[in-house]
Enzyme design. Sequence first.
Site, PDB file in Angstrom:
ATOM      1  N   LYS A  52      -6.662   9.025  -4.646  1.00 13.86           N
ATOM      2  CA  LYS A  52      -7.929   9.247  -3.931  1.00 13.86           C
ATOM      3  C   LYS A  52      -8.331  10.712  -3.984  1.00 13.86           C
ATOM      4  O   LYS A  52      -9.518  11.043  -4.016  1.00 13.86           O
ATOM      5  CB  LYS A  52      -7.823   8.770  -2.477  1.00 13.86           C
ATOM      6  CG  LYS A  52      -8.292   7.343  -2.272  1.00 13.86           C
ATOM      7  CD  LYS A  52      -7.310   6.266  -2.675  1.00 13.86           C
ATOM      8  CE  LYS A  52      -7.509   5.698  -4.030  1.00 13.86           C
ATOM      9  NZ  LYS A  52      -6.506   4.645  -4.380  1.00 13.86           N
ATOM     10  N   HIS A 444     -29.567   2.392  12.262  1.00 10.79           N
ATOM     11  CA  HIS A 444     -30.494   2.620  11.161  1.00 10.79           C
ATOM     12  C   HIS A 444     -30.690   4.111  10.962  1.00 10.79           C
ATOM     13  O   HIS A 444     -30.872   4.828  11.936  1.00 10.79           O
ATOM     14  CB  HIS A 444     -31.842   1.956  11.469  1.00 10.79           C
ATOM     15  CG  HIS A 444     -32.870   2.223  10.402  1.00 10.79           C
ATOM     16  ND1 HIS A 444     -32.829   1.587   9.170  1.00 10.79           N
ATOM     17  CD2 HIS A 444     -33.935   3.067  10.377  1.00 10.79           C
ATOM     18  CE1 HIS A 444     -33.847   2.030   8.436  1.00 10.79           C
ATOM     19  NE2 HIS A 444     -34.525   2.920   9.136  1.00 10.79           N
TER      20      HIS A 444
HETATM   21  P1  FAD Z   1       6.758   2.235  -1.789  1.00 11.65           P
HETATM   22  O1  FAD Z   1       5.598   2.998  -1.320  1.00 11.65           O
HETATM   23  O2  FAD Z   1       6.908   2.015  -3.248  1.00 11.65           O
HETATM   24  O3  FAD Z   1       8.044   2.990  -1.223  1.00 11.65           O
HETATM   25  C1  FAD Z   1       9.329   2.581  -1.549  1.00 11.65           C
HETATM   26  C2  FAD Z   1      10.260   3.758  -1.334  1.00 11.65           C
HETATM   27  O4  FAD Z   1      11.599   3.285  -1.397  1.00 11.65           O
HETATM   28  C3  FAD Z   1      10.147   4.841  -2.402  1.00 11.65           C
HETATM   29  O5  FAD Z   1       9.970   6.093  -1.807  1.00 11.65           O
HETATM   30  C4  FAD Z   1      11.481   4.785  -3.147  1.00 11.65           C
HETATM   31  O6  FAD Z   1      11.923   6.041  -3.604  1.00 11.65           O
HETATM   32  C5  FAD Z   1      12.390   4.272  -2.063  1.00 11.65           C
HETATM   33  N1  FAD Z   1      13.593   3.591  -2.557  1.00 11.65           N
HETATM   34  C6  FAD Z   1      13.676   2.603  -3.496  1.00 11.65           C
HETATM   35  N2  FAD Z   1      14.940   2.179  -3.632  1.00 11.65           N
HETATM   36  C7  FAD Z   1      15.687   2.921  -2.769  1.00 11.65           C
HETATM   37  C8  FAD Z   1      17.062   2.941  -2.421  1.00 11.65           C
HETATM   38  N3  FAD Z   1      17.935   2.097  -2.969  1.00 11.65           N
HETATM   39  N4  FAD Z   1      17.472   3.845  -1.505  1.00 11.65           N
HETATM   40  C9  FAD Z   1      16.600   4.696  -0.921  1.00 11.65           C
HETATM   41  N5  FAD Z   1      15.284   4.688  -1.183  1.00 11.65           N
HETATM   42  C10 FAD Z   1      14.832   3.812  -2.079  1.00 11.65           C
HETATM   43  N6  FAD Z   1      -2.438   0.600  -2.142  1.00 11.65           N
HETATM   44  C11 FAD Z   1      -3.446   0.616  -1.246  1.00 11.65           C
HETATM   45  O7  FAD Z   1      -3.418  -0.148  -0.275  1.00 11.65           O
HETATM   46  N7  FAD Z   1      -4.511   1.458  -1.387  1.00 11.65           N
HETATM   47  C12 FAD Z   1      -4.611   2.298  -2.436  1.00 11.65           C
HETATM   48  O8  FAD Z   1      -5.585   3.046  -2.530  1.00 11.65           O
HETATM   49  C13 FAD Z   1      -3.574   2.292  -3.399  1.00 11.65           C
HETATM   50  N8  FAD Z   1      -3.646   3.112  -4.478  1.00 11.65           N
HETATM   51  C14 FAD Z   1      -2.612   3.110  -5.372  1.00 11.65           C
HETATM   52  C15 FAD Z   1      -2.727   3.945  -6.491  1.00 11.65           C
HETATM   53  C16 FAD Z   1      -1.705   3.962  -7.429  1.00 11.65           C
HETATM   54  C17 FAD Z   1      -1.827   4.859  -8.621  1.00 11.65           C
HETATM   55  C18 FAD Z   1      -0.551   3.148  -7.242  1.00 11.65           C
HETATM   56  C19 FAD Z   1       0.565   3.179  -8.223  1.00 11.65           C
HETATM   57  C20 FAD Z   1      -0.456   2.308  -6.150  1.00 11.65           C
HETATM   58  C21 FAD Z   1      -1.483   2.277  -5.211  1.00 11.65           C
HETATM   59  N9  FAD Z   1      -1.452   1.426  -4.108  1.00 11.65           N
HETATM   60  C22 FAD Z   1      -2.475   1.419  -3.210  1.00 11.65           C
HETATM   61  C23 FAD Z   1      -0.308   0.532  -3.866  1.00 11.65           C
HETATM   62  C24 FAD Z   1       0.634   1.152  -2.808  1.00 11.65           C
HETATM   63  O9  FAD Z   1       1.062   2.412  -3.252  1.00 11.65           O
HETATM   64  C25 FAD Z   1       1.826   0.239  -2.570  1.00 11.65           C
HETATM   65  O10 FAD Z   1       1.393  -1.058  -2.268  1.00 11.65           O
HETATM   66  C26 FAD Z   1       2.665   0.777  -1.422  1.00 11.65           C
HETATM   67  O11 FAD Z   1       3.132   2.069  -1.686  1.00 11.65           O
HETATM   68  C27 FAD Z   1       3.857  -0.150  -1.148  1.00 11.65           C
HETATM   69  O12 FAD Z   1       4.573   0.370  -0.085  1.00 11.65           O
HETATM   70  P2  FAD Z   1       6.130   0.068   0.097  1.00 11.65           P
HETATM   71  O13 FAD Z   1       6.509   0.737   1.381  1.00 11.65           O
HETATM   72  O14 FAD Z   1       6.395  -1.371  -0.060  1.00 11.65           O
HETATM   73  O15 FAD Z   1       6.855   0.778  -1.126  1.00 11.65           O
HETATM   74  P1  NAD Z   2      -3.389  -5.190 -11.631  1.00 10.80           P
HETATM   75  O1  NAD Z   2      -2.631  -6.441 -11.513  1.00 10.80           O
HETATM   76  O2  NAD Z   2      -4.441  -4.857 -10.624  1.00 10.80           O
HETATM   77  O3  NAD Z   2      -4.123  -5.133 -13.047  1.00 10.80           O
HETATM   78  C1  NAD Z   2      -3.447  -5.291 -14.253  1.00 10.80           C
HETATM   79  C2  NAD Z   2      -4.460  -5.701 -15.304  1.00 10.80           C
HETATM   80  O4  NAD Z   2      -3.853  -5.630 -16.579  1.00 10.80           O
HETATM   81  C3  NAD Z   2      -4.970  -7.125 -15.113  1.00 10.80           C
HETATM   82  O5  NAD Z   2      -6.370  -7.123 -15.060  1.00 10.80           O
HETATM   83  C4  NAD Z   2      -4.412  -7.844 -16.336  1.00 10.80           C
HETATM   84  O6  NAD Z   2      -5.252  -8.886 -16.780  1.00 10.80           O
HETATM   85  C5  NAD Z   2      -4.311  -6.713 -17.351  1.00 10.80           C
HETATM   86  N1  NAD Z   2      -3.363  -6.974 -18.451  1.00 10.80           N
HETATM   87  C6  NAD Z   2      -2.141  -7.558 -18.380  1.00 10.80           C
HETATM   88  N2  NAD Z   2      -1.581  -7.635 -19.607  1.00 10.80           N
HETATM   89  C7  NAD Z   2      -2.465  -7.073 -20.477  1.00 10.80           C
HETATM   90  C8  NAD Z   2      -2.479  -6.844 -21.885  1.00 10.80           C
HETATM   91  N3  NAD Z   2      -1.465  -7.220 -22.664  1.00 10.80           N
HETATM   92  N4  NAD Z   2      -3.539  -6.245 -22.452  1.00 10.80           N
HETATM   93  C9  NAD Z   2      -4.587  -5.863 -21.676  1.00 10.80           C
HETATM   94  N5  NAD Z   2      -4.638  -6.057 -20.341  1.00 10.80           N
HETATM   95  C10 NAD Z   2      -3.589  -6.651 -19.740  1.00 10.80           C
HETATM   96  O7  NAD Z   2      -2.280  -4.033 -11.713  1.00 10.80           O
HETATM   97  P2  NAD Z   2      -2.408  -2.460 -11.673  1.00 10.80           P
HETATM   98  O8  NAD Z   2      -3.815  -2.032 -11.882  1.00 10.80           O
HETATM   99  O9  NAD Z   2      -1.343  -1.946 -12.568  1.00 10.80           O
HETATM  100  O10 NAD Z   2      -2.018  -2.140 -10.182  1.00 10.80           O
HETATM  101  C11 NAD Z   2      -0.710  -2.480  -9.686  1.00 10.80           C
HETATM  102  C12 NAD Z   2      -0.744  -2.709  -8.219  1.00 10.80           C
HETATM  103  O11 NAD Z   2      -1.038  -1.524  -7.515  1.00 10.80           O
HETATM  104  C13 NAD Z   2      -1.792  -3.733  -7.857  1.00 10.80           C
HETATM  105  O12 NAD Z   2      -1.150  -4.843  -7.272  1.00 10.80           O
HETATM  106  C14 NAD Z   2      -2.681  -3.070  -6.868  1.00 10.80           C
HETATM  107  O13 NAD Z   2      -2.907  -3.853  -5.739  1.00 10.80           O
HETATM  108  C15 NAD Z   2      -1.958  -1.791  -6.476  1.00 10.80           C
HETATM  109  N6  NAD Z   2      -2.984  -0.726  -6.413  1.00 10.80           N
HETATM  110  C16 NAD Z   2      -3.912  -0.801  -5.423  1.00 10.80           C
HETATM  111  C17 NAD Z   2      -4.926   0.125  -5.375  1.00 10.80           C
HETATM  112  C18 NAD Z   2      -5.947   0.027  -4.301  1.00 10.80           C
HETATM  113  O14 NAD Z   2      -5.712  -0.674  -3.337  1.00 10.80           O
HETATM  114  N7  NAD Z   2      -7.073   0.691  -4.426  1.00 10.80           N
HETATM  115  C19 NAD Z   2      -5.013   1.122  -6.337  1.00 10.80           C
HETATM  116  C20 NAD Z   2      -4.068   1.140  -7.339  1.00 10.80           C
HETATM  117  C21 NAD Z   2      -3.047   0.216  -7.361  1.00 10.80           C
END
Ligand code: FAD
Ligand code: NAD
Length: 466
Positions: A52, A444
């Site tokens: 973000k 509004h």
């Molecule tokens: P995580 O946030 O993955 O945390 C897990 C933690 O466990 C990590 O810190 C890891 O190091 C630790 N861990 C793992 N194994 C061990 C172990 N054995 N011992 C100790 N520690 C360990 N979601 C949204 O809702 N809004 C968004 O805007 C959004 N944007 C995203 C953008 C990107 C680029 C990505 C990749 C994801 C985004 N997501 C977003 C998804 C969101 O980040 C995840 O759904 C969320 O972080 C999941 O939370 P969690 O607590 O399950 O795990």
């Molecule tokens: P995603 O599941 O949202 O999208 C993956 C996409 O890749 C799908 O549209 C799928 O059809 C496509 N795909 C799969 N195989 C392919 C291939 N061989 N060639 C071309 N396209 C292919 O997964 P993501 O974007 O990697 O995000 C992972 C997770 O992180 C999601 O579950 C999402 O909820 C979370 N996330 C959330 C936010 C948010 O809430 N704003 C932001 C980033 C990530």
Amino acid sequence: MNLQYDVTVIGSGPGGYVAAIRASQLGYKVAIVEKYSNLGGTCTNVGCIPAKALLDSSEHYHQALERFKTHGIDVGSLKLNFQQFIKRKSDVVSQNTSGLDYLMKKNKIDVYHGLGSFVDSEHVQVTGSGQSSILGSKYFIVATGSKPSTIPGVVIDKKRIITSTEGLSLNARPKSMVVIGGGVIGVELASVYARIGTEVTIIEFMDSLIPTMDRELGKALQKSLTKLNIKILLNSRVQSATNLGEDAAVNFIDQGGLAQEIKADYILVAVGRKAYTDGLNLEAVGVETERGKIRVNGQLQTNIPNIYAIGDVIDGPMLAHKAEEEGTLVAEVINGQKPHINYNLIPGVVYTWPEVASVGYTEEQLKKENRTYRIGKFPFAASGRARAAMEPDGFVKVIADTKYGEILGVHIIGPRAADLIAQAVTGMHYEGTDEDMFRMSYAHPTYSEALKEAFLLASGQGAINL
Ligand code: FAD
Ligand code: NAD
């Protein structure tokens, strides 16, 4: 030091730290184990927050480049300082992780940095920076999250063939980038780089961007991203990617069935994420998994009664706020309460511009279930607020049940959709009807009036401004 706890949380992402705080609020002695030096997990360090930050910075740059002139603001020649662009993002991450350190102290939660591994169902070993401790605990909450996954033929080398993690910390503005996957990560990071002038191509396997959301959203988003000069290739299947040293190549079968190749500075792989359980030693306690995810019941309890699991490591949408709700739920379940999560009302948001936000059933899901419904759709082009802000793209689509007008789904693409969706969630949480929703007063001029108009249209009464 007494290393015996009531509740030990493994993983400090939004699932883990919220579970730890709620458990502490309920009077338990709590420990949290995190293998990295920073708390916050994927979301805070390499996910929601840094994404973000870059989305905001890149949108400011894009606005200055494309829109300021029309507003009467002449900025002369505009230049992007890419190092500062990335540094600000890192500063935002640091502010958030420091905030978590403070919250752990405030809530008297003991933090252990190191890899958590089960010894048996009542003990976990924490190993990190040459030290090892054993923590005893009555309950465990596993919140170890997820990691990026890939597809056959594409090996992530983190140099030219990268994931979102590397994509959030590049050293220089890339000239070109191919994004594999037009899901949430794909469209968000494609937006960041296209706005700052990178030539971006998205290759998506399905026939729509963000294909799991209501299809009209994907179509509208495609138009907006095309205006940003992003090239979008749908129905295209990636077969392989190769690091060529100075750049990389991706090979795919296009929608006509032809083999194609594109070269770019980076190939960013965004084809989904997989649950992460490496190192947990789940086998030692016999915690069951299913397709890599930890299996839980409706109370988020694993097959081992004192071990719970939440967030990305279990089934369901991989979203930070879903993990947070589950963290709260588990702490309250342990406390003997009877909390509930309505998974159908967990909103999904995509932080492109315009933003995309959705809650409840999509039209495609209702069609599949042969349900009858009525639709109210109001375009932002007819909103005075949107016109004042030069934000005419997008719409609010309300789906209501035919008989009583109960809101079944709300799908928004438009300015501030991420914040607007909260109003729909509230209405649906209280099982509101389209009439309940339009009988309220909406300030509004605001973007929220588009919701009121869509509720009016869904009810059959007719809009005011359309
Ligand atoms: P995580 O946030 O993955 O945390 C897990 C933690 O466990 C990590 O810190 C890891 O190091 C630790 N861990 C793992 N194994 C061990 C172990 N054995 N011992 C100790 N520690 C360990 N979601 C949204 O809702 N809004 C968004 O805007 C959004 N944007 C995203 C953008 C990107 C680029 C990505 C990749 C994801 C985004 N997501 C977003 C998804 C969101 O980040 C995840 O759904 C969320 O972080 C999941 O939370 P969690 O607590 O399950 O795990
Ligand atoms: P995603 O599941 O949202 O999208 C993956 C996409 O890749 C799908 O549209 C799928 O059809 C496509 N795909 C799969 N195989 C392919 C291939 N061989 N060639 C071309 N396209 C292919 O997964 P993501 O974007 O990697 O995000 C992972 C997770 O992180 C999601 O579950 C999402 O909820 C979370 N996330 C959330 C936010 C948010 O809430 N704003 C932001 C980033 C990530």
